[in-house]
Motif scaffolding. Structure first.
Motif, PDB file in Angstrom:
ATOM      1  N   LEU A  74       0.819  -1.205   0.000  1.00  0.00           N
ATOM      2  CA  LEU A  74       0.000   0.000   0.000  1.00  0.00           C
ATOM      3  C   LEU A  74       0.854   1.258   0.000  1.00  0.00           C
ATOM      4  N   LEU A  75       1.889   1.314   0.842  1.00  0.00           N
ATOM      5  CA  LEU A  75       2.670   2.537   0.997  1.00  0.00           C
ATOM      6  C   LEU A  75       4.174   2.328   0.905  1.00  0.00           C
ATOM      7  N   ARG A  76       4.679   1.276   1.505  1.00  0.00           N
ATOM      8  CA  ARG A  76       6.112   1.106   1.597  1.00  0.00           C
ATOM      9  C   ARG A  76       6.690   0.609   0.262  1.00  0.00           C
ATOM     10  N   ALA A  77       8.020   0.632   0.136  1.00  0.00           N
ATOM     11  CA  ALA A  77       8.679   0.059  -1.036  1.00  0.00           C
ATOM     12  C   ALA A  77       8.566  -1.464  -0.988  1.00  0.00           C
ATOM     13  N   PRO A  78       8.485  -2.116  -2.153  1.00  0.00           N
ATOM     14  CA  PRO A  78       8.362  -3.581  -2.171  1.00  0.00           C
ATOM     15  C   PRO A  78       9.586  -4.269  -1.571  1.00  0.00           C
ATOM     16  N   LEU A  79       9.334  -5.427  -0.958  1.00  0.00           N
ATOM     17  CA  LEU A  79      10.383  -6.319  -0.473  1.00  0.00           C
ATOM     18  C   LEU A  79      10.429  -7.560  -1.353  1.00  0.00           C
ATOM     19  N   THR A 163      13.502  -8.583  10.322  1.00  0.00           N
ATOM     20  CA  THR A 163      14.231  -7.694  11.226  1.00  0.00           C
ATOM     21  C   THR A 163      14.127  -8.334  12.602  1.00  0.00           C
ATOM     22  N   PRO A 164      14.870  -7.833  13.587  1.00  0.00           N
ATOM     23  CA  PRO A 164      14.715  -8.411  14.928  1.00  0.00           C
ATOM     24  C   PRO A 164      13.280  -8.369  15.440  1.00  0.00           C
ATOM     25  N   ALA A 165      12.474  -7.414  14.921  1.00  0.00           N
ATOM     26  CA  ALA A 165      11.112  -7.242  15.431  1.00  0.00           C
ATOM     27  C   ALA A 165      10.030  -7.781  14.507  1.00  0.00           C
ATOM     28  N   ALA A 166      10.294  -7.859  13.195  1.00  0.00           N
ATOM     29  CA  ALA A 166       9.216  -8.058  12.224  1.00  0.00           C
ATOM     30  C   ALA A 166       9.379  -9.334  11.411  1.00  0.00           C
ATOM     31  N   GLU A 167       8.278 -10.049  11.273  1.00  0.00           N
ATOM     32  CA  GLU A 167       8.174 -11.204  10.375  1.00  0.00           C
ATOM     33  C   GLU A 167       7.962 -10.704   8.945  1.00  0.00           C
ATOM     34  N   PHE A 168       8.379 -11.491   7.946  1.00  0.00           N
ATOM     35  CA  PHE A 168       8.395 -11.013   6.559  1.00  0.00           C
ATOM     36  C   PHE A 168       7.027 -10.581   6.057  1.00  0.00           C
ATOM     37  N   MET A 261      -6.422 -12.091  21.986  1.00  0.00           N
ATOM     38  CA  MET A 261      -5.640 -10.946  22.459  1.00  0.00           C
ATOM     39  C   MET A 261      -5.759  -9.792  21.479  1.00  0.00           C
ATOM     40  N   HIS A 262      -5.342  -8.629  21.941  1.00  0.00           N
ATOM     41  CA  HIS A 262      -5.290  -7.470  21.058  1.00  0.00           C
ATOM     42  C   HIS A 262      -3.930  -7.425  20.375  1.00  0.00           C
ATOM     43  N   VAL A 263      -3.962  -7.220  19.048  1.00  0.00           N
ATOM     44  CA  VAL A 263      -2.736  -7.139  18.256  1.00  0.00           C
ATOM     45  C   VAL A 263      -2.727  -5.809  17.509  1.00  0.00           C
ATOM     46  N   ASP A 264      -1.672  -5.050  17.700  1.00  0.00           N
ATOM     47  CA  ASP A 264      -1.416  -3.848  16.913  1.00  0.00           C
ATOM     48  C   ASP A 264      -0.291  -4.146  15.927  1.00  0.00           C
ATOM     49  N   VAL A 265      -0.258  -3.405  14.832  1.00  0.00           N
ATOM     50  CA  VAL A 265       0.840  -3.521  13.867  1.00  0.00           C
ATOM     51  C   VAL A 265       1.554  -2.181  13.829  1.00  0.00           C
ATOM     52  N   ASP A 266       2.848  -2.194  14.077  1.00  0.00           N
ATOM     53  CA  ASP A 266       3.626  -0.958  14.128  1.00  0.00           C
ATOM     54  C   ASP A 266       3.911  -0.469  12.716  1.00  0.00           C
ATOM     55  N   GLY A 270      11.290   3.013  12.059  1.00  0.00           N
ATOM     56  CA  GLY A 270      12.153   2.709  13.191  1.00  0.00           C
ATOM     57  C   GLY A 270      12.375   1.224  13.325  1.00  0.00           C
ATOM     58  N   PRO A 271      13.028   0.784  14.381  1.00  0.00           N
ATOM     59  CA  PRO A 271      13.404  -0.628  14.512  1.00  0.00           C
ATOM     60  C   PRO A 271      12.232  -1.570  14.705  1.00  0.00           C
ATOM     61  N   ASN A 272      11.057  -1.067  15.097  1.00  0.00           N
ATOM     62  CA  ASN A 272       9.887  -1.924  15.286  1.00  0.00           C
ATOM     63  C   ASN A 272       8.916  -1.879  14.111  1.00  0.00           C
ATOM     64  N   PHE A 273       9.289  -1.242  13.012  1.00  0.00           N
ATOM     65  CA  PHE A 273       8.430  -1.160  11.835  1.00  0.00           C
ATOM     66  C   PHE A 273       8.046  -2.569  11.381  1.00  0.00           C
ATOM     67  N   GLY A 274       6.729  -2.824  11.261  1.00  0.00           N
ATOM     68  CA  GLY A 274       6.232  -4.128  10.844  1.00  0.00           C
ATOM     69  C   GLY A 274       6.018  -5.129  11.967  1.00  0.00           C
ATOM     70  N   ARG A 275       6.321  -4.751  13.196  1.00  0.00           N
ATOM     71  CA  ARG A 275       6.134  -5.676  14.312  1.00  0.00           C
ATOM     72  C   ARG A 275       4.655  -5.832  14.641  1.00  0.00           C
ATOM     73  N   THR A 276       4.229  -7.065  14.894  1.00  0.00           N
ATOM     74  CA  THR A 276       2.904  -7.312  15.454  1.00  0.00           C
ATOM     75  C   THR A 276       3.029  -7.274  16.972  1.00  0.00           C
ATOM     76  N   VAL A 277       2.439  -6.257  17.563  1.00  0.00           N
ATOM     77  CA  VAL A 277       2.552  -6.031  19.007  1.00  0.00           C
ATOM     78  C   VAL A 277       1.397  -6.759  19.678  1.00  0.00           C
ATOM     79  N   CYS A 278       1.707  -7.899  20.281  1.00  0.00           N
ATOM     80  CA  CYS A 278       0.688  -8.798  20.820  1.00  0.00           C
ATOM     81  C   CYS A 278       0.554  -8.619  22.329  1.00  0.00           C
ATOM     82  N   ASP A 279      -0.636  -8.283  22.774  1.00  0.00           N
ATOM     83  CA  ASP A 279      -0.899  -8.029  24.194  1.00  0.00           C
ATOM     84  C   ASP A 279      -1.250  -9.352  24.877  1.00  0.00           C
TER      85      ASP A 279
END
Length: 313
Positions: A74-79, A163-168, A261-266, A270-279
């Protein structure tokens, strides 16, 4: 289609483990695969589209259409994950060519039309970036409430693999994942925290080869390639069966332990870009928006996977 058979759409970016996953779905009588939707991700859209047709040809299926979807996030450059999946996405020899051309209807339109034709009944299994799904939700605000559920292989309750925080799959389009997690649709997440427990060990790869079928041999060859990447990156004996476990979650949900649980997506740089923040412990007090897999019965899952793949040509 009987009342006990689930209508499903498979949306993804095949891909080594996507191929094994989609073959599992195509071999399973519990589901009726209404279509495959290709999206950017592991490799580019032209290749994920072609690979979708290759998988159908391997399974001997000419009754399932392939629909072409989004070629970029949608917004970011392709991987790309070609370093993991090979330049073609399916690094195996003797693969058949697709039998049929892709359907003319765009994947997003197909998702919307099919959900409206099966209100409350359709399961969408996404094993790649969620771009197609998010676009469909934006174009058709009624769609999230029409789906029986979305099952997504992506994210993690803990570490990442890109990344250390994000799954592909999350990192490839975090803005799309944020749309889906905030949509209110019934949603189950099968993330790295469980999929990394399902490994295609050399013994399991050999069991696939011993099936004596073309599909079994192709799966063994793909997972042998995969194992080389996992040995180098993670020191593991084989590749993780990420996407097949998402199909397993639809077929055999009792093999996984689920936690609401509640899940946010960062989506912030920054270093947490793409992380699923699971409560996991409900510390935010926000209502659950997903059921997240937190444990898996690995041995029974592989035995059932092997049994289903044995039914294919």
């Amino acid at each position: 289609m009987t009342a006990s058979v689930l209508p499903v759409i498979l949306d993804g970016d095949p891909g080594l483990d996507d191929a094994v996953a989609w073959l599992l779905a195509l071999a399973s009588p519990e589901v009726q695969v209404l279509g495959l939707c290709a999206v950017h991700g592991n490799v580019g859209l032209p290749l994920t589209t072609r690979n979708s047709g290759v998988i159908l040809a391997l399974a001997g299926r000419t009754d399932v259409p392939v629909h072409v979807g989004a070629d970029r996030p949608l917004l970011r450059a392709p991987l790309s994950a070609a370093a993991v999946h090979g330049e073609s996405g399916l690094p195996a020899t003797g693969l058949p060519d697709p039998v049929m051309p892709p359907a003319p209807e765009h994947a997003v339109t197909f998702l919307i039309d099919t959900a409206r034709a099966h209100p409350g009944a359709l399961t969408l299994v996404a094993t790649g970036p969620l771009t197609n799904v998010a676009l469909a939700f934006r174009m058709a605000p009624d769609l999230p409430a029409l789906l029986r559920e979305v099952v997504w292989m992506g994210g993690s309750t803990g570490h990442g693999n890109s990344t250390p925080a994000a799954e592909f799959n999350a990192l490839a389009d975090p803005h799309a994942a944020a749309v889906v997690f905030s949509s209110g649709t019934p949603l189950r997440m099968v993330g790295l925290n469980v999929t990394m427990q399902c490994v295609a060990t050399p013994e399991r790869v050999e069991a696939l080869r011993r099936l004596g079928t073309r599909s079994g041999e192709v799966c063994a060859e793909l997972l042998t390639f995969y194992a080389g990447v996992y040995r180098e990156r993670y020191g593991m004996t084989g590749g993780a069966l990420h996407d097949p476990l998402a199909i397993g979650a639809v077929l055999w949900p009792e093999l996984l332990t689920w936690q609401a649980m509640h899940v946010d997506v960062d989506t912030q740089p920054g270093p947490n870009f793409g992380r699923t923040v699971c409560d996991l412990y409900s510390v935010t007090g926000q209502p659950a928006n997903a059921r997240v897999a937190v444990a898996v019965q690995d041995e029974p899952f592989f035995e059932r996977l092997l049994g289903r793949l044995a039914q294919l040509p």
